[in-house]
Structure formats: structure tokens, C-alpha cells
Motif scaffolding. Structure first.
Motif, PDB file in Angstrom:
ATOM      1  N   GLN A   1     -64.729 -52.816 -81.355  1.00  0.00           N
ATOM      2  CA  GLN A   1     -63.791 -53.227 -80.303  1.00  0.00           C
ATOM      3  C   GLN A   1     -64.416 -54.308 -79.410  1.00  0.00           C
ATOM      4  OE1 GLN A   1     -62.718 -50.035 -77.698  1.00  0.00           O
ATOM      5  NE2 GLN A   1     -61.022 -51.161 -76.778  1.00  0.00           N
ATOM      6  N   LYS A   2     -65.637 -54.077 -79.005  1.00  0.00           N
ATOM      7  CA  LYS A   2     -66.331 -55.058 -78.147  1.00  0.00           C
ATOM      8  C   LYS A   2     -67.117 -56.070 -78.973  1.00  0.00           C
ATOM      9  CE  LYS A   2     -66.851 -52.047 -74.136  1.00  0.00           C
ATOM     10  NZ  LYS A   2     -67.746 -51.215 -73.336  1.00  0.00           N
ATOM     11  N   SER A   3     -67.087 -55.913 -80.259  1.00  0.00           N
ATOM     12  CA  SER A   3     -67.925 -56.641 -81.201  1.00  0.00           C
ATOM     13  C   SER A   3     -69.318 -56.905 -80.636  1.00  0.00           C
ATOM     14  CB  SER A   3     -67.253 -57.932 -81.694  1.00  0.00           C
ATOM     15  OG  SER A   3     -66.911 -58.748 -80.630  1.00  0.00           O
ATOM     16  N   GLY A   4     -69.968 -55.805 -80.407  1.00  0.00           N
ATOM     17  CA  GLY A   4     -71.327 -55.895 -79.898  1.00  0.00           C
ATOM     18  C   GLY A   4     -72.085 -54.589 -80.054  1.00  0.00           C
ATOM     19  N   LEU A   5     -73.389 -54.687 -79.828  1.00  0.00           N
ATOM     20  CA  LEU A   5     -74.246 -53.509 -79.904  1.00  0.00           C
ATOM     21  C   LEU A   5     -74.391 -52.904 -78.514  1.00  0.00           C
ATOM     22  CD1 LEU A   5     -76.365 -51.745 -81.491  1.00  0.00           C
ATOM     23  CD2 LEU A   5     -78.074 -53.374 -80.669  1.00  0.00           C
ATOM     24  N   LEU A   6     -74.040 -51.627 -78.387  1.00  0.00           N
ATOM     25  CA  LEU A   6     -74.223 -50.931 -77.114  1.00  0.00           C
ATOM     26  C   LEU A   6     -75.542 -50.162 -77.172  1.00  0.00           C
ATOM     27  CD1 LEU A   6     -70.604 -49.493 -76.661  1.00  0.00           C
ATOM     28  CD2 LEU A   6     -71.598 -51.491 -75.543  1.00  0.00           C
ATOM     29  N   VAL A   7     -76.421 -50.515 -76.232  1.00  0.00           N
ATOM     30  CA  VAL A   7     -77.730 -49.852 -76.161  1.00  0.00           C
ATOM     31  C   VAL A   7     -77.740 -48.964 -74.933  1.00  0.00           C
ATOM     32  CG1 VAL A   7     -80.220 -50.177 -75.912  1.00  0.00           C
ATOM     33  CG2 VAL A   7     -78.881 -51.778 -77.298  1.00  0.00           C
ATOM     34  N   GLY A   8     -77.906 -47.677 -75.148  1.00  0.00           N
ATOM     35  CA  GLY A   8     -77.957 -46.748 -74.022  1.00  0.00           C
ATOM     36  C   GLY A   8     -79.389 -46.311 -73.761  1.00  0.00           C
ATOM     37  N   ILE A   9     -79.829 -46.517 -72.520  1.00  0.00           N
ATOM     38  CA  ILE A   9     -81.140 -45.996 -72.117  1.00  0.00           C
ATOM     39  C   ILE A   9     -80.851 -44.713 -71.362  1.00  0.00           C
ATOM     40  CG2 ILE A   9     -83.251 -46.426 -70.787  1.00  0.00           C
ATOM     41  CD1 ILE A   9     -82.858 -48.253 -73.276  1.00  0.00           C
ATOM     42  N   MET A  10     -81.055 -43.595 -72.005  1.00  0.00           N
ATOM     43  CA  MET A  10     -80.640 -42.317 -71.432  1.00  0.00           C
ATOM     44  C   MET A  10     -81.696 -41.762 -70.485  1.00  0.00           C
ATOM     45  SD  MET A  10     -78.008 -42.692 -73.176  1.00  0.00           S
ATOM     46  CE  MET A  10     -77.104 -41.325 -72.479  1.00  0.00           C
ATOM     47  N   ARG A  11     -82.843 -41.472 -71.018  1.00  0.00           N
ATOM     48  CA  ARG A  11     -83.890 -40.865 -70.178  1.00  0.00           C
ATOM     49  C   ARG A  11     -85.257 -41.028 -70.836  1.00  0.00           C
ATOM     50  NH1 ARG A  11     -83.424 -34.368 -71.053  1.00  0.00           N
ATOM     51  NH2 ARG A  11     -85.413 -34.525 -69.998  1.00  0.00           N
ATOM     52  N   CYS A  12     -86.285 -40.763 -70.059  1.00  0.00           N
ATOM     53  CA  CYS A  12     -87.646 -40.722 -70.604  1.00  0.00           C
ATOM     54  C   CYS A  12     -88.246 -39.362 -70.270  1.00  0.00           C
ATOM     55  CB  CYS A  12     -88.527 -41.814 -69.998  1.00  0.00           C
ATOM     56  SG  CYS A  12     -87.989 -43.482 -70.386  1.00  0.00           S
ATOM     57  N   ALA A  13     -89.255 -38.997 -71.017  1.00  0.00           N
ATOM     58  CA  ALA A  13     -89.944 -37.733 -70.741  1.00  0.00           C
ATOM     59  C   ALA A  13     -91.440 -37.918 -70.924  1.00  0.00           C
ATOM     60  CB  ALA A  13     -89.434 -36.638 -71.673  1.00  0.00           C
ATOM     61  N   HIS A  14     -92.206 -37.191 -70.137  1.00  0.00           N
ATOM     62  CA  HIS A  14     -93.671 -37.165 -70.246  1.00  0.00           C
ATOM     63  C   HIS A  14     -94.273 -38.571 -70.181  1.00  0.00           C
ATOM     64  CE1 HIS A  14     -92.774 -33.117 -71.555  1.00  0.00           C
ATOM     65  NE2 HIS A  14     -92.142 -33.576 -72.608  1.00  0.00           N
ATOM     66  N   LEU A  15     -93.771 -39.406 -69.310  1.00  0.00           N
ATOM     67  CA  LEU A  15     -94.340 -40.758 -69.198  1.00  0.00           C
ATOM     68  C   LEU A  15     -95.763 -40.699 -68.660  1.00  0.00           C
ATOM     69  CD1 LEU A  15     -91.424 -42.865 -67.642  1.00  0.00           C
ATOM     70  CD2 LEU A  15     -92.228 -42.880 -70.010  1.00  0.00           C
ATOM     71  N   ALA A  16     -96.548 -41.686 -69.020  1.00  0.00           N
ATOM     72  CA  ALA A  16     -97.904 -41.777 -68.490  1.00  0.00           C
ATOM     73  C   ALA A  16     -97.835 -42.114 -67.006  1.00  0.00           C
ATOM     74  CB  ALA A  16     -98.675 -42.848 -69.240  1.00  0.00           C
ATOM     75  N   ALA A  17     -98.731 -41.529 -66.246  1.00  0.00           N
ATOM     76  CA  ALA A  17     -98.779 -41.796 -64.804  1.00  0.00           C
ATOM     77  C   ALA A  17     -99.595 -43.063 -64.554  1.00  0.00           C
ATOM     78  CB  ALA A  17     -99.407 -40.611 -64.086  1.00  0.00           C
ATOM     79  N   MET A  18     -99.029 -44.004 -63.818  1.00  0.00           N
ATOM     80  CA  MET A  18     -99.726 -45.255 -63.556  1.00  0.00           C
ATOM     81  C   MET A  18    -100.178 -45.373 -62.101  1.00  0.00           C
ATOM     82  SD  MET A  18     -99.445 -46.287 -66.603  1.00  0.00           S
ATOM     83  CE  MET A  18    -100.006 -47.964 -66.726  1.00  0.00           C
ATOM     84  N   ASP A  19     -99.593 -44.614 -61.218  1.00  0.00           N
ATOM     85  CA  ASP A  19     -99.939 -44.696 -59.799  1.00  0.00           C
ATOM     86  C   ASP A  19    -100.956 -43.624 -59.426  1.00  0.00           C
ATOM     87  OD1 ASP A  19     -98.226 -46.796 -59.505  1.00  0.00           O
ATOM     88  OD2 ASP A  19     -96.552 -45.588 -58.749  1.00  0.00           O
ATOM     89  N   ALA A  20    -101.658 -43.882 -58.328  1.00  0.00           N
ATOM     90  CA  ALA A  20    -102.704 -42.959 -57.887  1.00  0.00           C
ATOM     91  C   ALA A  20    -102.141 -41.591 -57.497  1.00  0.00           C
ATOM     92  CB  ALA A  20    -103.459 -43.571 -56.705  1.00  0.00           C
ATOM     93  N   ASN A  21    -100.862 -41.531 -57.160  1.00  0.00           N
ATOM     94  CA  ASN A  21    -100.265 -40.245 -56.769  1.00  0.00           C
ATOM     95  C   ASN A  21     -99.928 -39.362 -57.975  1.00  0.00           C
ATOM     96  OD1 ASN A  21     -97.966 -41.421 -57.861  1.00  0.00           O
ATOM     97  ND2 ASN A  21     -96.936 -41.717 -55.897  1.00  0.00           N
ATOM     98  N   GLY A  22    -100.281 -39.817 -59.167  1.00  0.00           N
ATOM     99  CA  GLY A  22    -100.033 -39.011 -60.373  1.00  0.00           C
ATOM    100  C   GLY A  22     -98.657 -39.203 -60.981  1.00  0.00           C
ATOM    101  N   TYR A  23     -97.924 -40.193 -60.456  1.00  0.00           N
ATOM    102  CA  TYR A  23     -96.589 -40.478 -60.988  1.00  0.00           C
ATOM    103  C   TYR A  23     -96.465 -41.956 -61.330  1.00  0.00           C
ATOM    104  CZ  TYR A  23     -95.251 -35.894 -59.227  1.00  0.00           C
ATOM    105  OH  TYR A  23     -95.168 -34.548 -59.006  1.00  0.00           O
TER     106      TYR A  23
END
Ligand code: CA
Length: 410
Positions: free
Chosen positions: A277-299
Motif C-alpha cells: 500500500q505504501k510501497s515501502g519498507l516499514l522498519v519498527g524499532i520496538m525495544r532493546c534489552a540488556h544493553l551495555a552500560a556506557m555511563d558512570a551511573n551504570g546505565y
């Protein structure tokens, strides 16, 4: 033996026995274990004690649940890798009928470490539909003699403050770690706590090993490692709870080379749909889990960027919102790439996750590439999307620190 003048000749009873007894041929000395019947496995309390007395002699099996051949092989294996025996080499599964939902795995009861490091009861369940691995840590039993090893005389009550740590191998990042709460002053901790890994794929279930370690929390020193066990996830069947009761082992070395090539930075749930219908690719970014912590506060403060490459007119960049201070962000955002279905096969979807930072450049957390040149789940997801027009297909993918061909700057 020399005798001084006036001294009486004395011979100890031991010497007397050594000299006078045992004429005839020398007979093999009976092993201590010959005096004990061999317990069928699965009676942990009874078996643990007799472990240290076990001989290297194969015994006839009295276990009704196993063939004696298997038993002997197990014993051989155990002694072949003695001291470094992993749970896989000493594994004995008391196989339940397939229709049952629960199995008991009495791994490692032949290990000497039972008496020194303790035992751990837990269960694992791979929820295939939700891509979740539930790890329920029930209880542990720890021997008094081990704890603290007298290292802490001020508080030397022989007790421990145990907690359990989980780690998916390979994968060096902190993102892979989960832990229970700490229980105070006990040698019989009961946690009954379920820790869940999200975004577990079938590929993970074939490739990964769950490392479970018991540690002793210490306010004043480094937390002390007590013992661990490792379960290859391929031992689990989808949607079947498997119970384990395992002797803890000493720390086993981690294969560093494997870790380096596959450093994981977390997981991402992506949906793909080619919309006619839209003649295109729909990319859904739903969620992430267990990401690496990059900040000093652990998140981290994650956001996700996507590109559809090759990208001649540089218009394919999309960005989600930034989620503050979380390692498990939910985005639920969808982007549309207008493209003919026939052109899509030649394209590559690049998805990268970043940590937003104020006042300095953002940090790259991890990325994944979907396309015809990808492998495994990444290729399959792309292929399934191309094949099934107008069908939304959601899959979890592992983020890695390496992203071939990507520009690692924001
Ligand atoms: Ca940040």
C-alpha cells in the motif's frame, strides 16, 4: 638395627607384622570403595559423602535407571578430566518421559566439589514464543568450612552473604549479567527468585552457555567467588521447565578468543514489513534489552539509528527518541523507506544503538545489519520479510560491538 650393650631387643608390632606376616604372593589391596555399595545416582546426600573415597575402579552399576555401560563411560570421563571436570562430562540425566513438562538433571553429583563448594538448585525455562529465558534460582547449600576460609576473623561466624550471578557466554559485556538479591548470614539460602533474559533467539539456544555463579557479598572486601556451574542452552527444550540440582565447581577459564570476536552489547527487537500500500519498507524499532552500560551511573541513554544502504542521496537516516537512564528501553517507533519491492533485495538495513551524552560525542553501544549478505537470524529475518509482503515480522537480534562497513560516528 644396632643394639647397644645392655639394651634389650625390642621390635614394634608394626615391624613384627611387616617381617613375619605375608608369606605367599602379594595380593592387590582392596579399595576402600569395595567395602561400600555403589549408590544409584540421584541420592545426593548419600553420594556426596562417599565421593572422596571413590576409587578409579569401575564398579558394577546398581542403578536401575542406567545401563552399566553408560555408567562406566561416565566414570572414565570423570577421571579423565578429574579436577577440571565440567558439568557436561559428568552429566547424568534422569530422563523423564517426553510427555512430562519437567525434567530433573542431577548434574555433577559425582564431583568432589560438592563437599567443598556446595550445591545449587535452580530451574530453566526457554519461553520460545516470547524469546525469554527464565532462570529460577531456588536454593543453595554451602558447607561451613569453605566460607571466608578464616579470612575474616572479626566476623567469623562461618556464615555467608550469598547471591547468585548469571552470565551468558560468550559475551563479555556487563549487559549479559543478571543477579539475585543478597541473603544475609546463611549457609542455606533460599532465593526463589526468577531472573529473565529477554530477546533470546534460537541461535542463542544453540550457541550459548549460561554461567551461574554463587558469590559471597562482602562490604569491606571484594565479593568472594564461591563456585559456579555452566549449562549449555542446547540442553533445554522449548517451553519445558528443566530442574537442576548441581554441585558447584571451581571457576573454569573462559575462552577469551571466542569472547573477543563476539562481544555482545545487548539485544534489539526489530519488526520488518514490506507494505504494498505504501510501497515501502516499514522498519519498527520496538525495544532493546540488556544493553551495555556506557555511563558512570551504570546505565545508558539509548537511542537507535537506522540506515538503508547503499544510500546514494543520504536520506535514509532515521533516529528514535532518546530514552534516559535505562538498559531496557522501549521505543515502539516505525520508519518507512519508500522503495520498490524488487529493489529491496539489493539493500542492507543497518541498525545502530547509541548512548546519548551531553557535552561530548555520543557513544556507540552496538549494532546489527540485516540483508542478503548477513548470516543466521539476520539473513532469515530479511528473507522472510521479502518473501511475505504485507506481513509484519518481529525478531530479536543480538547487538555486537563490530559493525562491518558502518561509519562509527554520529
Ligand atoms: Ca549517556
Amino acid at each position: 638395627m644396632t643394639l647397644r650393650k645392655g639394651e634389650k631387643m625390642t621390635i614394634s608390632i608394626q615391624e613384627h607384622m611387616a617381617i613375619d606376616v605375608c608369606p605367599g604372593p602379594i595380593k592387590p589391596i582392596k579399595q576402600i570403595s569395595d567395602y561400600f555399595p555403589r549408590f544409584p545416582r540421584g541420592i545426593p546426600a548419600a553420594v556426596t559423602r562417599s565421593n572422596s573415597l571413590k576409587s578409579n575402579v569401575s564398579q558394577p552399576s546398581v542403578s536401575p535407571s542406567e545401563s552399566s555401560r553408560e555408567e562406566e563411560e561416565d566414570v572414565d570421563k570423570l577421571f579423565g578430566a578429574y579436577g577440571a571436570a565440567s558439568t557436561t562430562t559428568t552429566t547424568t540425566t534422569i530422563a523423564a518421559p517426553a510427555k512430562h513438562d519437567e525434567e530433573v538433571d542431577l548434574d555433577g553429583y559425582d564431583s568432589d566439589d560438592c563437599t567443598t563448594l556446595g550445591t545449587l538448585d535452580f530451574s530453566l525455562l526457554y519461553d520460545h514464543e516470547n524469546n525469554a529465558l527464565h532462570c529460577t534460582i531456588n536454593k543453595a547449600k554451602m558447607p561451613k568450612v569453605y566460607n571466608r576460609k578464616g579470612l575474616k576473623p572479626m566476623d567469623h561466624n562461618g556464615l555467608s552473604d550469598p547471591y547468585v550471578k548469571l552470565h551468558l557466554l560468550p559475551g563479555a559485556s556487563k549487559a549479559n549479567k543478571l543477579r539475585t538479591k543478597t541473603l544475609r548470614n546463611t549457609l542455606n539460602p533460599t532465593w526463589n527468585e526468577t531472573l529473565t533474559y529477554y530477546g533470546i533467539t534460537d541461535e542463542d539456544m544453540i550457541r550459548k552457555t549460561l554461567r551461574i555463579s554463587v558469590c559471597d557479598e562482602d562490604k569491606f572486601r571484594h565479593n568472594e567467588f564461591i563456585g559456579e556451574t555452566r549449562i549449555p542452552l542446547k540442553k533445554l527444550k522449548p517451553n519445558q521447565t528443566k530442574n537442576f540440582s548441581i554441585c558447584l565447581e571451581k571457576q573454569l577459564p573462559i575462552d577469551k578468543t571466542e569472547d573477543k570476536s563476539l562481544e555482545e552489547r545487548g539485544r534489539i527487537l526489530i519488526s520488518l514489513k514490506y507494505s504494498s500500500q505504501k510501497s515501502g519498507l516499514l522498519v519498527g524499532i520496538m525495544r532493546c534489552a540488556h544493553l551495555a552500560a556506557m555511563d558512570a551511573n551504570g546505565y545508558s541513554d539509548p537511542y537507535v539509528k537506522t540506515y538503508l544502504k547503499p544510500d546514494e542521496d543520504k536520506k535514509s537516516k532515521h533516529k528514535t527518541a532518546v530514552k534516559k537512564k535505562t538498559l531496557n528501553p522501549e521505543f515502539n517507533e516505525e520508519f518507512c523507506y519508500e522503495i520498490k519491492h524488487s529493489d529491496l533485495a539489493k539493500k542492507t538495513l543497518e541498525v545502530t544503538v547509541w548512548d546519548y551524552d551531553i557535552g561530548k560525542s555520543n557513544d556507540f553501544i552496538g549494532g546489527v545489519v540485516l540483508g542478503i549478505n548477513a548470516k543466521g537470524e539476520r539473513l532469515k529475518h530479511w528473507f522472510d520479510c521479502l518473501k511475505n509482503k504485507d506481513k509484519k515480522i518481529e525478531r530479536w537480534h543480538t547487538l555486537t560491538n563490530e559493525l562491518p562497513g558502518a561509519v562509527l560516528s554520529d
